[in-house]
Design an enzyme around this catalytic site. Structure first.
Site, PDB file in Angstrom:
ATOM      1  N   ASN A  49      -9.939  -0.471  -0.725  1.00  0.00           N
ATOM      2  CA  ASN A  49      -8.653  -0.215  -0.716  1.00  0.00           C
ATOM      3  C   ASN A  49      -8.014  -0.652  -1.855  1.00  0.00           C
ATOM      4  O   ASN A  49      -7.791  -1.869  -2.209  1.00  0.00           O
ATOM      5  CB  ASN A  49      -8.209  -0.988   0.563  1.00  0.00           C
ATOM      6  N   CYS A  65       0.786  -1.150   0.007  1.00  0.00           N
ATOM      7  CA  CYS A  65      -0.020  -0.143   0.019  1.00  0.00           C
ATOM      8  C   CYS A  65       0.830   1.272  -0.014  1.00  0.00           C
ATOM      9  O   CYS A  65       0.194   2.422  -0.212  1.00  0.00           O
ATOM     10  CB  CYS A  65      -0.988   0.060   1.288  1.00  0.00           C
ATOM     11  N   HIS A 112      -3.343   7.294   2.334  1.00  0.00           N
ATOM     12  CA  HIS A 112      -3.644   5.967   1.790  1.00  0.00           C
ATOM     13  C   HIS A 112      -5.247   5.622   2.101  1.00  0.00           C
ATOM     14  O   HIS A 112      -5.620   5.807   3.208  1.00  0.00           O
ATOM     15  CB  HIS A 112      -2.837   5.079   1.961  1.00  0.00           C
TER      16      HIS A 112
HETATM   17  O1  UT7 Z   1      -4.031  -1.277   3.286  1.00  0.00           O
HETATM   18  C1  UT7 Z   1      -3.060  -1.902   4.279  1.00  0.00           C
HETATM   19  C2  UT7 Z   1      -3.386  -1.447   5.672  1.00  0.00           C
HETATM   20  N1  UT7 Z   1      -4.574  -2.333   5.987  1.00  0.00           N
HETATM   21  C3  UT7 Z   1      -5.162  -1.687   7.018  1.00  0.00           C
HETATM   22  O2  UT7 Z   1      -4.713  -0.560   7.333  1.00  0.00           O
HETATM   23  C4  UT7 Z   1      -6.423  -2.137   7.761  1.00  0.00           C
HETATM   24  C5  UT7 Z   1      -6.504  -2.087   9.338  1.00  0.00           C
HETATM   25  N2  UT7 Z   1      -7.422  -2.823   9.844  1.00  0.00           N
HETATM   26  C6  UT7 Z   1      -8.693  -2.356   9.607  1.00  0.00           C
HETATM   27  O3  UT7 Z   1      -9.174  -1.643   9.147  1.00  0.00           O
HETATM   28  C7  UT7 Z   1      -9.802  -3.144  10.553  1.00  0.00           C
HETATM   29  O4  UT7 Z   1      -9.014  -3.642  11.522  1.00  0.00           O
HETATM   30  C8  UT7 Z   1     -10.651  -3.995  10.006  1.00  0.00           C
HETATM   31  C9  UT7 Z   1     -11.732  -3.086   9.331  1.00  0.00           C
HETATM   32  C10 UT7 Z   1     -10.142  -5.002   8.954  1.00  0.00           C
HETATM   33  C11 UT7 Z   1     -11.360  -5.016  11.028  1.00  0.00           C
HETATM   34  O5  UT7 Z   1     -12.104  -4.004  11.833  1.00  0.00           O
HETATM   35  P1  UT7 Z   1     -12.140  -4.070  13.508  1.00  0.00           P
HETATM   36  O6  UT7 Z   1     -12.726  -3.358  14.205  1.00  0.00           O
HETATM   37  O7  UT7 Z   1     -10.621  -4.240  13.964  1.00  0.00           O
HETATM   38  O8  UT7 Z   1     -12.835  -5.610  13.457  1.00  0.00           O
HETATM   39  P2  UT7 Z   1     -12.210  -7.061  14.291  1.00  0.00           P
HETATM   40  O9  UT7 Z   1     -10.841  -7.532  13.187  1.00  0.00           O
HETATM   41  O10 UT7 Z   1     -11.458  -6.938  15.574  1.00  0.00           O
HETATM   42  O11 UT7 Z   1     -13.212  -7.786  14.295  1.00  0.00           O
HETATM   43  C12 UT7 Z   1     -14.447  -7.591  15.151  1.00  0.00           C
HETATM   44  C13 UT7 Z   1     -15.442  -8.671  14.857  1.00  0.00           C
HETATM   45  C14 UT7 Z   1     -15.042 -10.151  14.945  1.00  0.00           C
HETATM   46  O12 UT7 Z   1     -16.113 -10.761  15.405  1.00  0.00           O
HETATM   47  P3  UT7 Z   1     -15.872 -11.190  17.026  1.00  0.00           P
HETATM   48  O13 UT7 Z   1     -14.807 -12.032  16.987  1.00  0.00           O
HETATM   49  O14 UT7 Z   1     -15.984  -9.923  17.971  1.00  0.00           O
HETATM   50  O15 UT7 Z   1     -17.233 -12.014  17.136  1.00  0.00           O
HETATM   51  C15 UT7 Z   1     -14.850 -10.389  13.592  1.00  0.00           C
HETATM   52  O16 UT7 Z   1     -14.977 -11.754  12.987  1.00  0.00           O
HETATM   53  O17 UT7 Z   1     -15.911  -8.266  13.750  1.00  0.00           O
HETATM   54  C16 UT7 Z   1     -15.799  -9.569  12.967  1.00  0.00           C
HETATM   55  N3  UT7 Z   1     -15.853  -9.331  11.269  1.00  0.00           N
HETATM   56  C17 UT7 Z   1     -16.798  -9.036  10.760  1.00  0.00           C
HETATM   57  N4  UT7 Z   1     -18.043  -8.982  10.702  1.00  0.00           N
HETATM   58  C18 UT7 Z   1     -19.009  -8.615   9.828  1.00  0.00           C
HETATM   59  C19 UT7 Z   1     -14.511  -9.214  10.675  1.00  0.00           C
HETATM   60  N5  UT7 Z   1     -14.806  -8.737   9.373  1.00  0.00           N
HETATM   61  C20 UT7 Z   1     -16.260  -8.797   9.468  1.00  0.00           C
HETATM   62  C21 UT7 Z   1     -17.041  -8.592   8.453  1.00  0.00           C
HETATM   63  N6  UT7 Z   1     -18.344  -8.536   8.503  1.00  0.00           N
HETATM   64  N7  UT7 Z   1     -16.726  -8.315   7.228  1.00  0.00           N
END
Ligand code: UT7
Length: 335
Positions: free
Chosen positions: A292, A117, A262
């Site tokens: 992204n 990225c 980004h």
């Molecule tokens: O471009 C390169 C750099 N990339 C980034 O900068 C991305 C950085 N990270 C993020 O943007 C975020 O961490 C995400 C958007 C990827 C995820 O958001 P989050 O708030 O950190 O969620 P999480 O991974 O902590 O997951 C929270 C919950 C989980 O469920 P439980 O364990 O609480 O039951 C996940 O399984 O959300 C669940 N989850 C989803 N639910 C519905 C993860 N992805 C999804 C989804 N839809 N697509």
């Protein structure tokens, strides 16, 4: 080459996304997710996916011809082609070779850079130095990705699959007649110890063989991300490197007219803007429509700003990015 470094400007910009729009509601059909979750956590409403037969070099071609035309040039005028991509058109050679072929030109060097990225910023610095040194006069710098062919659209891959989109952006670099205007500086960093926090493991030449049926069954060909960890580092590193660029040029946040981050997650960028004290009108985002697009994201943003009249002559424009590697960087441009 001369001993005097030349000032380098962006003389043309272009962007392209494939026509097929994939809305959050379309992803609801494929995996356990909701439009609400995606919007709330990322700001993304839709993204574009390439149709079969279209690869990153094809998207790169479309954005590049727009940038070449905007600069008032022909493809044959290019002295070098740089492409940043994490999604190769084929395993080898690089996207830049296929792009050169599509542009219908031969002879000039072609180079792929892999900094995920942050790839566009890495390529921008290489292109800047090519032109600044006097080695080349007209350099194409392109970022292009087709992510959609390598995502796990089952519930297993939902954290990653919902955030990525396909797209490309390109710029032309040329010497600037005005010593005050152009790319002021580019600052790059990396921290390989976190390489596995956001990566695609296979196929890989460290495996013998590079890929097996078992690996495919286990889904090791799909991107894996420690989202929280990446988020935490992104919101720390982007402000840090932006301040580094500003300090280097003896500028302050108040001097900025436009900031292009980004496009990984709108919430990351809102947080970073808040940390920096940047008013919303100075930050432009398009992740809502494209997701992204990794190396394509920053030049896509820039092109929309240029064509949309959001950048005026003399404006101070900042770019900052963070991604897999980890890699991160910032650039400051006097437009
Ligand atoms: O471009 C390169 C750099 N990339 C980034 O900068 C991305 C950085 N990270 C993020 O943007 C975020 O961490 C995400 C958007 C990827 C995820 O958001 P989050 O708030 O950190 O969620 P999480 O991974 O902590 O997951 C929270 C919950 C989980 O469920 P439980 O364990 O609480 O039951 C996940 O399984 O959300 C669940 N989850 C989803 N639910 C519905 C993860 N992805 C999804 C989804 N839809 N697509």
């Amino acid at each position: 080459m001369s001993n005097v470094m030349r000032q380098v400007r962006i003389s043309g910009t272009g962007m392209y996304v494939p026509p097929r729009v994939v809305k959050n509601s379309d992803l609801e059909e494929l995996m356990e997710t909701t439009d609400e979750w995606i919007r709330q956590r990322t700001g993304i409403e839709e993204r574009h996916h390439a149709d079969p037969g279209t690869g990153p070099a094809d998207l790169a071609y479309e954005s590049s011809v727009r940038a070449i035309e905007a600069a008032g040039l022909e493809p044959g005028d290019l002295d070098a082609i740089l492409v940043a991509s994490l999604s190769p058109h084929h395993d080898f050679p690089g996207v830049s070779s296929f792009l050169q072929d599509r542009l219908g030109i031969a002879g000039c060097p072609t180079l792929d850079l892999r900094a995920q990225c942050t790839g566009f910023l890495y390529a921008l610095q290489v292109g800047q130095l090519y032109v600044a040194s006097g080695l080349y006069d007209r350099v194409l710098v392109c970022g292009a990705e087709v992510h959609s062919t390598a995502l796990d659209f089952s519930t297993r891959g939902r954290d990653v699959a919902v955030i990525f989109g396909d797209g490309s952006g390109a710029v032309i670099l040329e010497p600037s007649e005005d010593a005050e205007r152009g790319i002021l500086s580019v600052h790059l960093h990396g921290q390989g110890e976190h390489a596995k926090r956001l990566w695609v493991e296979a196929p890989g030449s460290s495996f013998h063989p590079r890929i097996t049926h078992e690996m495919l069954d286990e889904g090791r060909q799909y991107p894996k991300m420690d989202g929280r960890f990446v988020f935490k580092h992104a919101v720390t590193r982007m402000p840090e490197v932006l301040h580094e660029a500003l300090d280097h040029n003896k500028c302050s946040i108040e001097d900025l007219d436009l900031c292009l981050f980004h496009q990984a997650n709108l919430r990351i960028n809102e947080y970073v803007a808040g940390q920096l004290g940047l008013p919303p009108e100075k930050v432009y985002s398009n992740i809502q429509r494209y997701g992204n697009c990794s190396a394509g994201a920053i030049p896509m943003l820039l092109d929309e700003c240029v064509r949309g009249g959001r950048v005026a002559e003399g404006d101070l424009v900042a770019m900052a990015g963070f991604g897999s590697g980890f890699t991160w960087g910032a650039a400051l441009i006097r437009w």
